[in-house]
Design a protein around this motif. Sequence first.
Motif, PDB file in Angstrom:
ATOM      1  N   LEU A 249       0.826  -1.210   0.000  1.00 25.68           N
ATOM      2  CA  LEU A 249       0.000   0.000   0.000  1.00 25.68           C
ATOM      3  C   LEU A 249       0.862   1.263   0.000  1.00 25.68           C
ATOM      4  O   LEU A 249       0.510   2.268  -0.626  1.00 25.68           O
ATOM      5  CB  LEU A 249      -0.931   0.007   1.213  1.00 25.68           C
ATOM      6  N   ILE A 250       1.997   1.212   0.703  1.00 25.75           N
ATOM      7  CA  ILE A 250       2.906   2.359   0.712  1.00 25.75           C
ATOM      8  C   ILE A 250       3.468   2.596  -0.687  1.00 25.75           C
ATOM      9  O   ILE A 250       3.555   3.741  -1.163  1.00 25.75           O
ATOM     10  CB  ILE A 250       4.047   2.139   1.721  1.00 25.75           C
ATOM     11  N   ALA A 251       3.851   1.513  -1.379  1.00 28.01           N
ATOM     12  CA  ALA A 251       4.365   1.657  -2.748  1.00 28.01           C
ATOM     13  C   ALA A 251       3.298   2.265  -3.656  1.00 28.01           C
ATOM     14  O   ALA A 251       3.577   3.163  -4.466  1.00 28.01           O
ATOM     15  CB  ALA A 251       4.811   0.293  -3.280  1.00 28.01           C
ATOM     16  N   ALA A 252       2.052   1.780  -3.516  1.00 33.20           N
ATOM     17  CA  ALA A 252       0.956   2.335  -4.316  1.00 33.20           C
ATOM     18  C   ALA A 252       0.710   3.799  -3.970  1.00 33.20           C
ATOM     19  O   ALA A 252       0.424   4.623  -4.858  1.00 33.20           O
ATOM     20  CB  ALA A 252      -0.317   1.519  -4.089  1.00 33.20           C
ATOM     21  N   GLN A 253       0.860   4.142  -2.680  1.00 30.61           N
ATOM     22  CA  GLN A 253       0.629   5.521  -2.253  1.00 30.61           C
ATOM     23  C   GLN A 253       1.649   6.476  -2.834  1.00 30.61           C
ATOM     24  O   GLN A 253       1.321   7.627  -3.185  1.00 30.61           O
ATOM     25  CB  GLN A 253       0.633   5.584  -0.720  1.00 30.61           C
ATOM     26  N   LEU A 254       2.892   6.030  -2.932  1.00 31.02           N
ATOM     27  CA  LEU A 254       3.915   6.874  -3.538  1.00 31.02           C
ATOM     28  C   LEU A 254       3.598   7.156  -5.005  1.00 31.02           C
ATOM     29  O   LEU A 254       3.743   8.289  -5.483  1.00 31.02           O
ATOM     30  CB  LEU A 254       5.288   6.207  -3.410  1.00 31.02           C
ATOM     31  N   LEU A 255       3.152   6.127  -5.717  1.00 32.73           N
ATOM     32  CA  LEU A 255       2.771   6.318  -7.124  1.00 32.73           C
ATOM     33  C   LEU A 255       1.555   7.228  -7.243  1.00 32.73           C
ATOM     34  O   LEU A 255       1.494   8.098  -8.120  1.00 32.73           O
ATOM     35  CB  LEU A 255       2.487   4.961  -7.771  1.00 32.73           C
ATOM     36  N   LEU A 256       0.579   7.027  -6.365  1.00 35.52           N
ATOM     37  CA  LEU A 256      -0.612   7.883  -6.387  1.00 35.52           C
ATOM     38  C   LEU A 256      -0.262   9.328  -6.030  1.00 35.52           C
ATOM     39  O   LEU A 256      -0.856  10.272  -6.560  1.00 35.52           O
ATOM     40  CB  LEU A 256      -1.658   7.344  -5.410  1.00 35.52           C
ATOM     41  N   GLY A 257       0.711   9.496  -5.131  1.00 33.46           N
ATOM     42  CA  GLY A 257       1.147  10.850  -4.788  1.00 33.46           C
ATOM     43  C   GLY A 257       1.768  11.561  -5.970  1.00 33.46           C
ATOM     44  O   GLY A 257       1.477  12.740  -6.232  1.00 33.46           O
ATOM     45  N   LEU A 258       2.620  10.851  -6.713  1.00 36.03           N
ATOM     46  CA  LEU A 258       3.202  11.431  -7.925  1.00 36.03           C
ATOM     47  C   LEU A 258       2.116  11.745  -8.947  1.00 36.03           C
ATOM     48  O   LEU A 258       2.126  12.811  -9.581  1.00 36.03           O
ATOM     49  CB  LEU A 258       4.227  10.465  -8.515  1.00 36.03           C
ATOM     50  N   GLY A 259       1.182  10.808  -9.108  1.00 36.00           N
ATOM     51  CA  GLY A 259       0.086  11.038 -10.049  1.00 36.00           C
ATOM     52  C   GLY A 259      -0.779  12.216  -9.650  1.00 36.00           C
ATOM     53  O   GLY A 259      -1.241  12.985 -10.502  1.00 36.00           O
ATOM     54  N   VAL A 292      -7.417   9.964  -9.338  1.00 36.27           N
ATOM     55  CA  VAL A 292      -6.080   9.835  -8.751  1.00 36.27           C
ATOM     56  C   VAL A 292      -6.013  10.545  -7.395  1.00 36.27           C
ATOM     57  O   VAL A 292      -5.505   9.989  -6.409  1.00 36.27           O
ATOM     58  CB  VAL A 292      -5.014  10.395  -9.709  1.00 36.27           C
ATOM     59  N   THR A 293      -6.529  11.759  -7.334  1.00 36.92           N
ATOM     60  CA  THR A 293      -6.463  12.530  -6.093  1.00 36.92           C
ATOM     61  C   THR A 293      -7.264  11.861  -4.985  1.00 36.92           C
ATOM     62  O   THR A 293      -6.776  11.697  -3.852  1.00 36.92           O
ATOM     63  CB  THR A 293      -6.985  13.959  -6.321  1.00 36.92           C
ATOM     64  N   THR A 294      -8.491  11.447  -5.302  1.00 38.95           N
ATOM     65  CA  THR A 294      -9.327  10.806  -4.297  1.00 38.95           C
ATOM     66  C   THR A 294      -8.769   9.438  -3.919  1.00 38.95           C
ATOM     67  O   THR A 294      -8.829   9.028  -2.754  1.00 38.95           O
ATOM     68  CB  THR A 294     -10.771  10.671  -4.810  1.00 38.95           C
ATOM     69  N   GLY A 295      -8.196   8.730  -4.894  1.00 44.58           N
ATOM     70  CA  GLY A 295      -7.556   7.456  -4.589  1.00 44.58           C
ATOM     71  C   GLY A 295      -6.388   7.622  -3.629  1.00 44.58           C
ATOM     72  O   GLY A 295      -6.164   6.787  -2.747  1.00 44.58           O
ATOM     73  N   HIS A 296      -5.637   8.705  -3.793  1.00 47.07           N
ATOM     74  CA  HIS A 296      -4.519   9.001  -2.902  1.00 47.07           C
ATOM     75  C   HIS A 296      -5.011   9.212  -1.473  1.00 47.07           C
ATOM     76  O   HIS A 296      -4.419   8.701  -0.508  1.00 47.07           O
ATOM     77  CB  HIS A 296      -3.799  10.240  -3.421  1.00 47.07           C
ATOM     78  N   VAL A 297      -6.106   9.938  -1.336  1.00 43.30           N
ATOM     79  CA  VAL A 297      -6.685  10.199  -0.016  1.00 43.30           C
ATOM     80  C   VAL A 297      -7.193   8.904   0.615  1.00 43.30           C
ATOM     81  O   VAL A 297      -6.902   8.595   1.785  1.00 43.30           O
ATOM     82  CB  VAL A 297      -7.828  11.227  -0.120  1.00 43.30           C
ATOM     83  N   ALA A 298      -7.957   8.128  -0.154  1.00 38.06           N
ATOM     84  CA  ALA A 298      -8.549   6.906   0.383  1.00 38.06           C
ATOM     85  C   ALA A 298      -7.487   5.870   0.724  1.00 38.06           C
ATOM     86  O   ALA A 298      -7.577   5.181   1.755  1.00 38.06           O
ATOM     87  CB  ALA A 298      -9.548   6.331  -0.625  1.00 38.06           C
ATOM     88  N   ASN A 299      -6.468   5.751  -0.112  1.00 37.38           N
ATOM     89  CA  ASN A 299      -5.404   4.786   0.157  1.00 37.38           C
ATOM     90  C   ASN A 299      -4.612   5.175   1.413  1.00 37.38           C
ATOM     91  O   ASN A 299      -4.160   4.303   2.161  1.00 37.38           O
ATOM     92  CB  ASN A 299      -4.462   4.690  -1.041  1.00 37.38           C
ATOM     93  N   GLY A 300      -4.480   6.473   1.646  1.00 35.45           N
ATOM     94  CA  GLY A 300      -3.831   6.917   2.880  1.00 35.45           C
ATOM     95  C   GLY A 300      -4.603   6.468   4.109  1.00 35.45           C
ATOM     96  O   GLY A 300      -4.013   6.038   5.109  1.00 35.45           O
ATOM     97  N   ILE A 303      -3.996   2.773   4.596  1.00 35.78           N
ATOM     98  CA  ILE A 303      -2.690   2.553   5.222  1.00 35.78           C
ATOM     99  C   ILE A 303      -2.802   2.724   6.736  1.00 35.78           C
ATOM    100  O   ILE A 303      -2.280   1.918   7.512  1.00 35.78           O
ATOM    101  CB  ILE A 303      -1.647   3.524   4.638  1.00 35.78           C
ATOM    102  N   LEU A 304      -3.490   3.777   7.163  1.00 32.82           N
ATOM    103  CA  LEU A 304      -3.672   4.014   8.595  1.00 32.82           C
ATOM    104  C   LEU A 304      -4.436   2.866   9.242  1.00 32.82           C
ATOM    105  O   LEU A 304      -4.089   2.398  10.332  1.00 32.82           O
ATOM    106  CB  LEU A 304      -4.398   5.346   8.810  1.00 32.82           C
ATOM    107  N   PHE A 305      -5.487   2.391   8.577  1.00 29.28           N
ATOM    108  CA  PHE A 305      -6.297   1.276   9.098  1.00 29.28           C
ATOM    109  C   PHE A 305      -5.439   0.033   9.286  1.00 29.28           C
ATOM    110  O   PHE A 305      -5.489  -0.638  10.323  1.00 29.28           O
ATOM    111  CB  PHE A 305      -7.451   1.002   8.135  1.00 29.28           C
ATOM    112  N   LEU A 306      -4.627  -0.291   8.272  1.00 31.23           N
ATOM    113  CA  LEU A 306      -3.779  -1.477   8.340  1.00 31.23           C
ATOM    114  C   LEU A 306      -2.686  -1.322   9.400  1.00 31.23           C
ATOM    115  O   LEU A 306      -2.344  -2.285  10.104  1.00 31.23           O
ATOM    116  CB  LEU A 306      -3.151  -1.743   6.973  1.00 31.23           C
TER     117      LEU A 306
END
Length: 344
Positions: A249-259, A292-300, A303-306
């Motif tokens: 999830l962290i790896a995906a979050q970094l990509l979503l952050g760049l996006g 992308v923006t909303t996905g970045h927020v939701a994935n964050g 990450i907190l939940f996990l």
Amino acid sequence: MDRQAQIESLWPHRLAVALALVTFPLIWVGGLVTTYDAGMAVPDWPGTYGYNLLLYPWQSWLAAPWDLFIEHGHRLLGATAGFIAIGLVLAAYRRESRGWVRLLAVGALVLVVAQGLLGGARVLLDERLVAMIHGCVGPLFFAYLAVLVVTTSRWWIAAPKLDSATGASFARAAWATVGLAYGQLMLGAILRHIPLSAPTTLFRAALLMHLALAAALALHVLSTPWRARRLPEVAAGSLSGLSLMLTMLIAAQLLLGLGTYVAKYSYPAWLGEYHFAAAHVVQEKGLWQSLVTTGHVANGSLILFLAVSLAARGSRLFSLRAWGAPATAALLAGSLAAVRRGIA
């Protein structure tokens, strides 16, 4: 605990899981509301254009403009979370023998109500600061549910209690991950709610802090699977999978952050000489930007939940006494040596 008591504890767990499953799309839709600046699409509260929230004509809702559709949908999901939280409290008081778990269930209901009041204040006051606080409390509530999901599960009841300095260190590091993840979410909320009239230095400072904390969080989480492999075998099985999922999830979050940066602000200026960057045009509130923006927020939030789930499981498995055992032993040994020297 006998089998009958375990069966009695199933309903609180089921409702805690149901509440978490409703809260995650609630965060998604809330992110869309912010992305599309739809927070004032319905100017009244707690009703919707004079109707009771639950009685607003569904035909009008489905045929409404997009901003009204997502804002009213956000409210409906929030009401659903409230009803499930009420059911969770009732189930906890009827089927749960642990008093502290009952209090956790009541806390979930209090947080749902508080979040609803914050959402209403955001509409009635039309205030960005309230919207930012509302955006920070949502992930906090989701993280709180992670504790409820874990503590009401059969796993929690059956898990052994282990004395392991390595395991206690793992649990402490997991709670540090929680702190870093939530701090990152708060910085993200500040970035999303900075007004256009704010000085550019404020945005730049918030962005740099967001990037620095993202790097710290990524480095911290990347070591989690390695730490999990060093745990006692009886514990590693229940923590290694979560550790690996958190890393992914962290790896995906970094990509979503760049996006997200590219979708909202275009490519950095130093990439301007490349055709793909020069030809890119930011489409404000376009489909790509919103996803992308909303996905970045939701994935964050995920990450907190996990991270909270991992920390709660680690705390259940490993004795907190192990955290201070080495230091306490060293202190006692030093004290005894000093006494002996004094006697001699």
